[in-house]
Design a protein around this motif. Structure first.
Motif, mmCIF file in Angstrom:
data_model
loop_
_atom_site.group_PDB
_atom_site.id
_atom_site.type_symbol
_atom_site.label_atom_id
_atom_site.label_comp_id
_atom_site.label_asym_id
_atom_site.label_seq_id
_atom_site.Cartn_x
_atom_site.Cartn_y
_atom_site.Cartn_z
ATOM 1 N N ARG A 23 0.846 -1.209 0.000
ATOM 2 C CA ARG A 23 0.000 0.000 0.000
ATOM 3 C C ARG A 23 0.875 1.251 0.000
ATOM 4 O O ARG A 23 0.611 2.213 -0.708
ATOM 5 C CB ARG A 23 -0.934 -0.001 1.206
ATOM 6 C CG ARG A 23 -1.930 1.154 1.181
ATOM 7 C CD ARG A 23 -2.914 1.146 2.354
ATOM 8 N NE ARG A 23 -3.409 -0.179 2.687
ATOM 9 C CZ ARG A 23 -3.127 -0.811 3.850
ATOM 10 N NH1 ARG A 23 -2.392 -0.234 4.779
ATOM 11 N NH2 ARG A 23 -3.610 -2.010 4.071
ATOM 12 N N TYR A 24 1.924 1.221 0.804
ATOM 13 C CA TYR A 24 2.831 2.372 0.879
ATOM 14 C C TYR A 24 3.725 2.440 -0.362
ATOM 15 O O TYR A 24 3.835 3.485 -1.005
ATOM 16 C CB TYR A 24 3.682 2.275 2.147
ATOM 17 C CG TYR A 24 4.637 3.424 2.306
ATOM 18 C CD1 TYR A 24 4.225 4.609 2.895
ATOM 19 C CD2 TYR A 24 5.940 3.337 1.841
ATOM 20 C CE1 TYR A 24 5.096 5.683 3.028
ATOM 21 C CE2 TYR A 24 6.818 4.405 1.964
ATOM 22 C CZ TYR A 24 6.386 5.563 2.553
ATOM 23 O OH TYR A 24 7.241 6.627 2.664
ATOM 24 N N ASP A 27 2.267 3.466 -3.843
ATOM 25 C CA ASP A 27 1.669 4.805 -3.924
ATOM 26 C C ASP A 27 2.744 5.786 -4.378
ATOM 27 O O ASP A 27 3.648 6.139 -3.613
ATOM 28 C CB ASP A 27 1.112 5.205 -2.559
ATOM 29 C CG ASP A 27 0.355 6.515 -2.594
ATOM 30 O OD1 ASP A 27 0.586 7.339 -3.510
ATOM 31 O OD2 ASP A 27 -0.459 6.735 -1.684
ATOM 32 N N HIS A 30 4.565 8.565 -2.397
ATOM 33 C CA HIS A 30 5.608 8.288 -1.404
ATOM 34 C C HIS A 30 6.987 8.067 -2.029
ATOM 35 O O HIS A 30 7.964 7.883 -1.304
ATOM 36 C CB HIS A 30 5.249 7.044 -0.582
ATOM 37 C CG HIS A 30 4.010 7.192 0.225
ATOM 38 N ND1 HIS A 30 3.893 8.095 1.260
ATOM 39 C CD2 HIS A 30 2.822 6.546 0.144
ATOM 40 C CE1 HIS A 30 2.689 7.999 1.778
ATOM 41 N NE2 HIS A 30 2.018 7.075 1.120
ATOM 42 N N TRP A 34 11.180 7.248 0.058
ATOM 43 C CA TRP A 34 11.951 6.028 0.269
ATOM 44 C C TRP A 34 12.823 5.614 -0.914
ATOM 45 O O TRP A 34 13.635 4.701 -0.778
ATOM 46 C CB TRP A 34 11.022 4.879 0.678
ATOM 47 C CG TRP A 34 10.094 4.392 -0.405
ATOM 48 C CD1 TRP A 34 8.901 4.937 -0.769
ATOM 49 C CD2 TRP A 34 10.294 3.259 -1.240
ATOM 50 N NE1 TRP A 34 8.338 4.211 -1.788
ATOM 51 C CE2 TRP A 34 9.178 3.170 -2.091
ATOM 52 C CE3 TRP A 34 11.301 2.295 -1.364
ATOM 53 C CZ2 TRP A 34 9.035 2.174 -3.060
ATOM 54 C CZ3 TRP A 34 11.161 1.306 -2.320
ATOM 55 C CH2 TRP A 34 10.046 1.243 -3.149
ATOM 56 N N HIS A 148 9.745 3.154 6.875
ATOM 57 C CA HIS A 148 8.500 3.909 6.689
ATOM 58 C C HIS A 148 7.252 3.105 6.973
ATOM 59 O O HIS A 148 6.188 3.694 7.217
ATOM 60 C CB HIS A 148 8.424 4.503 5.283
ATOM 61 C CG HIS A 148 9.248 5.747 5.126
ATOM 62 N ND1 HIS A 148 8.835 6.981 5.576
ATOM 63 C CD2 HIS A 148 10.480 5.935 4.583
ATOM 64 C CE1 HIS A 148 9.770 7.876 5.315
ATOM 65 N NE2 HIS A 148 10.779 7.263 4.714
ATOM 66 N N VAL A 149 7.331 1.775 6.935
ATOM 67 C CA VAL A 149 6.118 0.976 7.139
ATOM 68 C C VAL A 149 6.100 0.290 8.507
ATOM 69 O O VAL A 149 5.326 -0.615 8.729
ATOM 70 C CB VAL A 149 5.907 -0.063 6.006
ATOM 71 C CG1 VAL A 149 5.656 0.639 4.690
ATOM 72 C CG2 VAL A 149 7.046 -1.043 5.913
#
Length: 150
Positions: A23-24, A27, A30, A34, A148-149
């Motif tokens: 999901r991250y 996208d 984002h 990263w 980040h996750v």
């Protein structure tokens, strides 16, 4: 062996399920958080359904070897939460990027990135160096993705 070809990959175990990681990572908003060198990303052409998916195009602005590079990646496969593949349709060299997010038995994710390309034209002499540089960067990408996750 063709010394102009670049084919590098890296993988990392992330202690979150594939749905969370994908999901991250899938996208485009984002990308700059990263992905090494990406300063800006924008959805420059939506897919046929009007959003992000097969056929959509993302324009990325990056810095590589001291130069600003603008390139466009078109989504050629989008199978959340497992797979995202994109290929360049504009930029300094042809490339194909594959992101995979595979579930582990422990409930985590094996995240991997593979980049294939042709360093012909401007970067031909730098292909071996570029492969090492790209490999180091995608390892950092995966490290930053994991951060980040959390």
């Amino acid at each position: 062996m063709d010394n102009r070809r670049v084919d590098v990959s890296a993988r990392r175990l992330i202690v979150q399920p594939p749905e969370v990681v994908a999901r991250y990572a899938m996208d485009w908003r984002h990308d700059h958080e990263w992905t090494q060198g990406i300063k800006r990303a924008e959805l420059s052409a939506p897919g046929p359904d009007g959003g992000f998916g097969v056929g959509a195009e993302v324009t990325r602005t990056a810095h590589f070897l001291g130069k600003r590079i603008d390139y466009v990646l078109r989504v050629v496969a989008h199978e959340p939460p497992a797979l995202l593949e994109m290929e360049s349709v504009a930029g300094p060299f042809p490339m194909h990027v594959t992101y995979r997010f595979d579930a582990t038995p422990e409930g985590g994710t094996t995240a991997s990135i593979r980049i294939r390309g042709d360093a012909s034209r401007h970067y031909r002499l730098f292909a071996p160096l570029m492969a090492r540089f790209v490999r180091a960067n995608i390892r950092k990408d995966l490290r930053d993705l994991a951060r980040h996750v959390r």
